[in-house]
Scaffold this active site. Sequence first.
Site, mmCIF file in Angstrom:
data_model
loop_
_atom_site.group_PDB
_atom_site.id
_atom_site.type_symbol
_atom_site.label_atom_id
_atom_site.label_comp_id
_atom_site.label_asym_id
_atom_site.label_seq_id
_atom_site.Cartn_x
_atom_site.Cartn_y
_atom_site.Cartn_z
ATOM 1 N N TYR A 135 0.918 -1.270 0.128
ATOM 2 C CA TYR A 135 -0.019 -0.174 -0.051
ATOM 3 C C TYR A 135 0.848 1.108 0.038
ATOM 4 O O TYR A 135 0.627 2.312 -0.918
ATOM 5 C CB TYR A 135 -1.015 -0.107 1.167
ATOM 6 C CG TYR A 135 -1.638 1.439 1.555
ATOM 7 C CD1 TYR A 135 -2.672 1.624 0.638
ATOM 8 C CD2 TYR A 135 -1.322 2.182 2.638
ATOM 9 C CE1 TYR A 135 -3.585 2.873 1.175
ATOM 10 C CE2 TYR A 135 -1.913 3.272 2.940
ATOM 11 C CZ TYR A 135 -3.008 3.562 2.102
ATOM 12 O OH TYR A 135 -3.859 4.784 2.407
ATOM 13 N N CYS A 165 -6.222 10.469 9.499
ATOM 14 C CA CYS A 165 -7.407 11.431 9.415
ATOM 15 C C CYS A 165 -8.578 10.373 10.096
ATOM 16 O O CYS A 165 -9.318 9.847 9.319
ATOM 17 C CB CYS A 165 -7.728 11.701 8.039
ATOM 18 S SG CYS A 165 -8.733 12.965 8.276
HETATM 19 N N1 LIG Z 1 -7.905 7.949 6.119
HETATM 20 C C1 LIG Z 1 -6.772 8.036 6.552
HETATM 21 O O1 LIG Z 1 -6.428 8.203 7.796
HETATM 22 C C2 LIG Z 1 -5.621 8.081 5.521
HETATM 23 C C3 LIG Z 1 -4.297 7.953 5.744
HETATM 24 C C4 LIG Z 1 -3.591 8.195 4.345
HETATM 25 C C5 LIG Z 1 -3.820 8.265 3.389
HETATM 26 N N2 LIG Z 1 -5.329 8.311 2.876
HETATM 27 C C6 LIG Z 1 -5.708 8.355 1.671
HETATM 28 O O2 LIG Z 1 -6.645 9.126 1.772
HETATM 29 C C7 LIG Z 1 -7.644 8.416 0.654
HETATM 30 C C8 LIG Z 1 -9.106 8.432 1.043
HETATM 31 O O3 LIG Z 1 -9.006 7.397 2.170
HETATM 32 P P1 LIG Z 1 -10.604 7.173 3.015
HETATM 33 O O4 LIG Z 1 -10.007 6.758 4.421
HETATM 34 O O5 LIG Z 1 -11.320 8.279 2.741
HETATM 35 O O6 LIG Z 1 -10.657 5.743 2.567
HETATM 36 P P2 LIG Z 1 -12.004 4.986 1.978
HETATM 37 O O7 LIG Z 1 -11.768 3.513 1.731
HETATM 38 O O8 LIG Z 1 -13.306 5.599 2.886
HETATM 39 O O9 LIG Z 1 -12.376 5.681 0.549
HETATM 40 C C9 LIG Z 1 -11.646 5.316 -0.735
HETATM 41 C C10 LIG Z 1 -12.683 5.261 -1.628
HETATM 42 O O10 LIG Z 1 -12.020 4.824 -3.052
HETATM 43 C C11 LIG Z 1 -12.884 4.041 -3.897
HETATM 44 N N3 LIG Z 1 -12.350 3.120 -4.553
HETATM 45 C C12 LIG Z 1 -11.859 2.175 -4.428
HETATM 46 N N4 LIG Z 1 -11.438 1.416 -5.491
HETATM 47 C C13 LIG Z 1 -11.974 2.289 -6.406
HETATM 48 C C14 LIG Z 1 -11.779 1.932 -8.051
HETATM 49 N N5 LIG Z 1 -11.264 0.997 -8.625
HETATM 50 N N6 LIG Z 1 -12.420 2.864 -8.634
HETATM 51 C C15 LIG Z 1 -13.130 4.013 -8.018
HETATM 52 N N7 LIG Z 1 -13.110 4.037 -6.934
HETATM 53 C C16 LIG Z 1 -12.527 3.330 -6.097
HETATM 54 C C17 LIG Z 1 -13.682 3.373 -2.656
HETATM 55 O O11 LIG Z 1 -14.969 2.892 -3.067
HETATM 56 C C18 LIG Z 1 -13.887 4.603 -1.544
HETATM 57 O O12 LIG Z 1 -15.196 5.087 -1.490
HETATM 58 C C19 LIG Z 1 -7.155 7.322 0.043
HETATM 59 O O13 LIG Z 1 -6.249 7.534 -1.189
HETATM 60 C C20 LIG Z 1 -6.063 6.660 1.234
HETATM 61 O O14 LIG Z 1 -4.986 5.840 0.886
HETATM 62 C C21 LIG Z 1 -6.204 8.059 4.093
#
Ligand SMILES: NC(=O)c1ccc[n+]([C@@H]2O[C@H](COP(=O)([O-])OP(=O)(O)OC[C@H]3O[C@@H](n4cnc5c(N)ncnc54)[C@H](O)[C@@H]3O)[C@@H](O)[C@H]2O)c1
Length: 278
Positions: A135, A165
């Site tokens: 990842y 977050c």
């Molecule tokens: N939540 C955190 O603390 C955190 C930390 C570091 C980075 N991030 C990054 O922030 C972003 C959002 O994270 P989140 O916590 O909201 O995650 P989340 O899983 O809630 O949201 C990710 C979204 O991406 C969509 N997705 C997955 N595969 C897909 C595809 N093939 N086509 C289109 N859409 C697709 C999912 O349906 C989902 O709605 C991500 O890129 C994650 O890596 C989040």
Amino acid sequence: MKKIVLTGAAGRLGSYLREPLTKLCDTLVSTDIAEDIGTPYPGETYMQADLASLDDMLRVLEGAEMVVHFGAFVDEGPFEELLGPNFIGAYNVWEAAHRHGLRRVVYASSIHAVGMYPKTECIGTDVPHRPDTFYGLAKCFAEDLGRMYWEKRGLESVHLRILSCAQVNNARALGSWLSYDDLIQLVTRSIDTPVTGFSVVYGVSNNDRAPVDNSKAAFLGYRPKDNAEVFAEQVLAATDPLDPQDPGHMCHGGPFAAVELGNSGLATMNVIDDRKTT
Ligand SMILES: NC(=O)c1ccc[n+]([C@@H]2O[C@H](COP(=O)([O-])OP(=O)(O)OC[C@H]3O[C@@H](n4cnc5c(N)ncnc54)[C@H](O)[C@@H]3O)[C@@H](O)[C@H]2O)c1
């Protein structure tokens, strides 16, 4: 700005970004692989699309000035599971952005791109990549892709290395927390700063215990307001002594630094799903 695209709009972080992003453009196109995202906000339209399909990304990004790319498979997993959404998906977003002449990609990168650094080392935005998982490796790939598209094709990108977050319910989060309000400020600055070139910035609130240094990204004007220290007494009182030899406690990547490659890092993290609904 006429049009901004938000990928990952059905996700937890996307749910907090949708409404503020509508204020920055005439039309926000929200997109995700999910069938729908509830009621659109004024100025928002929804398009279902798969990040792994270049045709889908070309369709969604047409006519946009910027894309806020938050869609991904969000956990450690087998490489094959991450390949489509995270690796190929990143290529498709940058390539479609280039072909349609977008100005900038604002990308949700992650601390897991540098997750194997020990937390006793305060890391800056220019340390070499040190991913903790497949990842994290996908985040490194997208950061390098962003740098290459900037240097070879003039497409700007701001890479937000988000720490965590989510609600503060463990000792690591006292340093790593990014509040939703600060996330919104960070994304807004990444959009309204006139020139960014290729930039990296840590997505972290103004925590006393923040283990990273954003001074080289000061030009973005990101000045976080929240501080996880308000949760410290309660969280530390509920925390058993931690094993200092455990990379899950020692390294920036937390539990992701400790899991076997391909195994879930989120499984032990108790992330609360408090996404906003419309
Ligand atoms: N939540 C955190 O603390 C955190 C930390 C570091 C980075 N991030 C990054 O922030 C972003 C959002 O994270 P989140 O916590 O909201 O995650 P989340 O899983 O809630 O949201 C990710 C979204 O991406 C969509 N997705 C997955 N595969 C897909 C595809 N093939 N086509 C289109 N859409 C697709 C999912 O349906 C989902 O709605 C991500 O890129 C994650 O890596 C989040």
